[in-house]
Design a protein around this motif. Structure first.
Motif, PDB file in Angstrom:
ATOM      1  N   ASP A   1      68.054  13.932  15.500  1.00  0.00           N
ATOM      2  CA  ASP A   1      69.191  13.135  15.989  1.00  0.00           C
ATOM      3  C   ASP A   1      68.843  11.654  16.163  1.00  0.00           C
ATOM      4  O   ASP A   1      69.627  10.889  16.722  1.00  0.00           O
ATOM      5  N   ASP A   2      67.667  11.238  15.685  1.00  0.00           N
ATOM      6  CA  ASP A   2      67.294   9.810  15.670  1.00  0.00           C
ATOM      7  C   ASP A   2      67.604   9.241  14.290  1.00  0.00           C
ATOM      8  O   ASP A   2      67.181   9.805  13.278  1.00  0.00           O
ATOM      9  N   PHE A   3      68.317   8.135  14.247  1.00  0.00           N
ATOM     10  CA  PHE A   3      68.598   7.545  12.940  1.00  0.00           C
ATOM     11  C   PHE A   3      68.632   6.025  13.009  1.00  0.00           C
ATOM     12  O   PHE A   3      68.811   5.428  14.080  1.00  0.00           O
ATOM     13  N   ILE A   4      68.422   5.405  11.857  1.00  0.00           N
ATOM     14  CA  ILE A   4      68.582   3.957  11.712  1.00  0.00           C
ATOM     15  C   ILE A   4      69.419   3.692  10.470  1.00  0.00           C
ATOM     16  O   ILE A   4      69.422   4.488   9.532  1.00  0.00           O
ATOM     17  N   VAL A   5      70.133   2.567  10.494  1.00  0.00           N
ATOM     18  CA  VAL A   5      70.882   2.109   9.315  1.00  0.00           C
ATOM     19  C   VAL A   5      70.581   0.624   9.147  1.00  0.00           C
ATOM     20  O   VAL A   5      70.732  -0.149  10.089  1.00  0.00           O
ATOM     21  N   THR A   6      70.125   0.245   7.948  1.00  0.00           N
ATOM     22  CA  THR A   6      69.881  -1.175   7.669  1.00  0.00           C
ATOM     23  C   THR A   6      71.152  -1.805   7.112  1.00  0.00           C
ATOM     24  O   THR A   6      72.005  -1.111   6.568  1.00  0.00           O
ATOM     25  N   SER A   7      71.253  -3.119   7.251  1.00  0.00           N
ATOM     26  CA  SER A   7      72.408  -3.823   6.675  1.00  0.00           C
ATOM     27  C   SER A   7      72.061  -5.297   6.449  1.00  0.00           C
ATOM     28  O   SER A   7      71.125  -5.824   7.055  1.00  0.00           O
ATOM     29  N   LYS A   8      72.844  -5.937   5.605  1.00  0.00           N
ATOM     30  CA  LYS A   8      72.599  -7.343   5.270  1.00  0.00           C
ATOM     31  C   LYS A   8      72.980  -8.269   6.422  1.00  0.00           C
ATOM     32  O   LYS A   8      72.311  -9.264   6.680  1.00  0.00           O
ATOM     33  N   THR A   9      74.079  -7.923   7.113  1.00  0.00           N
ATOM     34  CA  THR A   9      74.562  -8.789   8.195  1.00  0.00           C
ATOM     35  C   THR A   9      74.827  -7.984   9.471  1.00  0.00           C
ATOM     36  O   THR A   9      74.963  -6.757   9.435  1.00  0.00           O
ATOM     37  N   GLU A  10      74.938  -8.693  10.553  1.00  0.00           N
ATOM     38  CA  GLU A  10      75.235  -8.057  11.846  1.00  0.00           C
ATOM     39  C   GLU A  10      76.642  -7.458  11.827  1.00  0.00           C
ATOM     40  O   GLU A  10      76.888  -6.403  12.418  1.00  0.00           O
ATOM     41  N   GLU A  11      77.571  -8.140  11.133  1.00  0.00           N
ATOM     42  CA  GLU A  11      78.956  -7.656  11.051  1.00  0.00           C
ATOM     43  C   GLU A  11      79.026  -6.291  10.356  1.00  0.00           C
ATOM     44  O   GLU A  11      79.762  -5.401  10.795  1.00  0.00           O
ATOM     45  N   ILE A  12      78.260  -6.144   9.277  1.00  0.00           N
ATOM     46  CA  ILE A  12      78.232  -4.858   8.568  1.00  0.00           C
ATOM     47  C   ILE A  12      77.664  -3.780   9.485  1.00  0.00           C
ATOM     48  O   ILE A  12      78.174  -2.654   9.535  1.00  0.00           O
ATOM     49  N   ALA A  13      76.610  -4.112  10.234  1.00  0.00           N
ATOM     50  CA  ALA A  13      75.995  -3.153  11.168  1.00  0.00           C
ATOM     51  C   ALA A  13      77.008  -2.687  12.208  1.00  0.00           C
ATOM     52  O   ALA A  13      77.060  -1.492  12.553  1.00  0.00           O
ATOM     53  N   LYS A  14      77.825  -3.605  12.701  1.00  0.00           N
ATOM     54  CA  LYS A  14      78.863  -3.250  13.691  1.00  0.00           C
ATOM     55  C   LYS A  14      79.909  -2.330  13.071  1.00  0.00           C
ATOM     56  O   LYS A  14      80.385  -1.388  13.708  1.00  0.00           O
ATOM     57  N   GLU A  15      80.269  -2.620  11.816  1.00  0.00           N
ATOM     58  CA  GLU A  15      81.246  -1.788  11.099  1.00  0.00           C
ATOM     59  C   GLU A  15      80.683  -0.378  10.885  1.00  0.00           C
ATOM     60  O   GLU A  15      81.395   0.619  11.057  1.00  0.00           O
ATOM     61  N   VAL A  16      79.409  -0.301  10.517  1.00  0.00           N
ATOM     62  CA  VAL A  16      78.736   0.991  10.317  1.00  0.00           C
ATOM     63  C   VAL A  16      78.756   1.801  11.609  1.00  0.00           C
ATOM     64  O   VAL A  16      79.014   3.015  11.598  1.00  0.00           O
ATOM     65  N   LYS A  17      78.497   1.138  12.711  1.00  0.00           N
ATOM     66  CA  LYS A  17      78.495   1.807  14.025  1.00  0.00           C
ATOM     67  C   LYS A  17      79.835   2.489  14.288  1.00  0.00           C
ATOM     68  O   LYS A  17      79.883   3.640  14.740  1.00  0.00           O
ATOM     69  N   GLU A  18      80.933   1.804  13.983  1.00  0.00           N
ATOM     70  CA  GLU A  18      82.269   2.372  14.199  1.00  0.00           C
ATOM     71  C   GLU A  18      82.535   3.549  13.260  1.00  0.00           C
ATOM     72  O   GLU A  18      83.132   4.556  13.662  1.00  0.00           O
ATOM     73  N   LEU A  19      82.081   3.431  12.009  1.00  0.00           N
ATOM     74  CA  LEU A  19      82.254   4.530  11.046  1.00  0.00           C
ATOM     75  C   LEU A  19      81.537   5.798  11.531  1.00  0.00           C
ATOM     76  O   LEU A  19      82.082   6.900  11.464  1.00  0.00           O
ATOM     77  N   ILE A  20      80.315   5.623  12.026  1.00  0.00           N
ATOM     78  CA  ILE A  20      79.524   6.764  12.499  1.00  0.00           C
ATOM     79  C   ILE A  20      80.130   7.344  13.778  1.00  0.00           C
ATOM     80  O   ILE A  20      80.159   8.564  13.954  1.00  0.00           O
TER      81      ILE A  20
END
Length: 377
Positions: A289-308
Motif C-alpha cells: 500500500d506504499d506508492f509513489i508517482v513521478t510527474s513533470k510539474t507540481e500541477e500534474i502531481a496534484k491532478e494525479v492525487k485527485e484521480l487516485i
C-alpha cells in the motif's frame, strides 16, 4: 449386539504411525510441479479471458489432494507456524499435518473468528492489530491463495512489487532510481499514503470483483475476531495476519497504473504515445500500500492525487491528506526505507533517517539484552 466404533489407544497409535510415514515419504518436488502446472493453466485461461475455464481449473486445484498437501506444508513452515488461533491448535507433528491435509474440505466450511493481538509499529508508539486465524482456516486460505495468485499475477499492475513472486522492495527501489536518475527525469513526486488500507477495503467490492468462490471468500472476510473474550464483527478490510489478505489487497489496488497510463501516456488515437509520456513524465510504482508517482510539474502531481482519490473511493479507501505529500526531487523523499534526493542533478539514494533510527534502536536493545543476560550468568 452393539458394536463399538471407538478406536483403542493401540489402534490410534498405529494410525498415527501410518500418517507420520505418509507425510515423511511425500515427494514434494512432484507435488509442487503438479500444482504449478494447474496454476500455469489458470494463468493462460486468464490471459485468454476464458473465465468459465478459470473457474473450473480453480475448482480442480482447490479440490486437489496435492494442493491440500502443499497448503498444509506452506503454513507449517512459515514464521507463524507456532502461533495458534482461538482453538489453541498447532500442527507441529508429521501425523497432525497429514491428518489436516486429509480433512481439508470446503463442505459446510465455516471460518472461526480470528484471535486479535496487537504488535508495536516500528518507529511509533501505536500498536498494529493482527488477526490470527486457526490452523485449519490458515490452511484453507493457503489453498485458495494457490488458486487465486495466478489470476492476481496475470492481471496485476506491472509496477506493483509487494507480496508477489520473484519481486521485492529492492526491485521497486531500482525502478524508482531508473525513473529519477537522469538529467531530464521528472522533478515532482507524489508520495501516497492510504489510510489503514488492510482494515478498510470494502467487502462488497471484493466479493463483486475477486475471481474465487464467493461463499469461501465471505467466510474469510466475515469471520470476525475475538478480543478480551468478546466477539467483534468484521464489516470491512482484510485481516492483517491472514495468508490471503496481501493478494486481496493487491487486487483491490491494481488498476491505478492503467488509469494513469490512459490519462497521461495515451494519444488522441487511443494508442500509447511516447510523446505524451515524455510530456507528462508520469511514472507509477507500488509496493503493497506504499506508492509513489513521478510527474513533470507540481500541477500534474496534484491532478494525479485527485484521480487516485476517486479510484480508491469505490474500494472503501482514502488517501491520508497529512501523509500524502507532493515533493520536489531537490528536497528528497522517503520510499521503502530509502531516501531519494538530487544534489546538482545527481541522484543519491541512502538509508532514510527513520530506517537509521530503527536500526540503531534494534542494536541498542540487543546490547542491553546481552548485558542483562551476562549479569544473570
Amino acid at each position: 449386539m452393539h458394536v463399538s466404533h471407538s478406536i483403542t489407544p493401540q489402534g490410534e497409535k498405529l494410525i498415527n504411525v501410518k500418517l507420520k510415514s505418509q507425510w515423511n515419504s511425500i515427494y514434494w518436488k512432484k507435488i509442487e510441479e503438479h500444482v504449478n502446472r494447474l496454476q500455469t493453466r489458470i494463468a493462460k485461461a486468464v490471459k485468454n479471458e476464458k473465465w468459465s475455464l478459470v473457474k473450473r481449473l480453480q475448482h480442480l486445484l482447490t479440490h486437489s489432494y496435492y494442493a491440500k498437501l502443499l497448503a498444509v506444508k506452506n503454513i507449517t513452515q512459515n514464521k507463524g507456524k507456532r502461533t495458534a488461533g482461538i482453538d489453541g491448535e498447532t500442527w507441529s507433528s508429521p501425523e497432525a499435518k497429514m491428518k489436516a491435509a486429509l480433512s481439508l474440505t470446503d463442505k459446510k466450511y465455516v471460518a472461526k473468528p480470528l484471535r486479535r493481538v496487537y504488535i508495536e509499529k516500528s518507529g511509533s508508539k501505536k500498536k498494529r492489530p493482527l488477526g490470527i486465524p486457526t490452523m485449519f482456516d490458515r490452511a484453507m486460505q493457503a489453498l485458495y491463495a494457490l488458486a487465486l495468485s495466478p489470476i492476481a499475477e496475470t492481471t496485476g499492475d506491472n509496477r506493483s512489487f509487494g507480496f508477489r513472486k520473484f519481486r521485492s522492495a529492492q526491485d521497486a527501489c531500482e525502478k524508482a532510481f531508473s525513473n529519477l536518475c537522469h538529467k531530464f527525469s521528472p522533478l515532482w513526486i507524489l508520495e501516497g499514503d492510504i489510510k489503514g488500507c488492510f482494515d478498510n477495503i470494502n467487502h462488497q467490492w471484493l466479493i463483486d470483483n475477486v475471481q474465487m468462490d464467493k461463499s469461501i471468500l465471505k467466510q474469510f472476510l466475515k469471520a470476525g475476531y475475538i478480543h478480551d473474550h468478546k466477539l467483534f464483527p468484521t464489516d470491512a478490510g482484510t485481516p492483517q495476519g491472514g495468508i490471503i489478505s496481501p493478494i486481496l489487497a493487491n487486487i483491490a489496488l491494481d488498476g491505478i497504473e492503467q488509469l494513469l497510463k490512459d490519462r497521461y501516456h495515451t494519444g488522441k488515437n487511443g494508442m500509447i504515445s511516447q510523446r505524451q509520456a515524455s510530456k507528462h513524465k508520469v511514472n507509477f510504482l507500488r509496493y503493497a500500500d506504499d506508492f509513489i508517482v513521478t510527474s513533470k510539474t507540481e500541477e500534474i502531481a496534484k491532478e494525479v492525487k485527485e484521480l487516485i482519490k476517486n479510484f480508491l473511493k469505490d474500494r472503501g479507501l482514502e488517501l491520508s491528506d497529512e501523509k500524502t505529500l507532493i515533493t520536489h526531487i531537490d528536497d528528497g523523499f522517503d520510499f521503502l526505507g530509502w531516501n531519494f534526493r538530487k544534489y546538482e542533478d545527481k541522484l543519491l539514494v541512502k538509508p532514510s533517517e527513520k530506517s537509521i533510527k530503527k536500526f540503531t534502536e534494534e542494536i541498542s536493545n540487543k546490547i542491553e539484552r546481552g548485558k542483562h543476560g551476562h549479569k544473570k550468568l
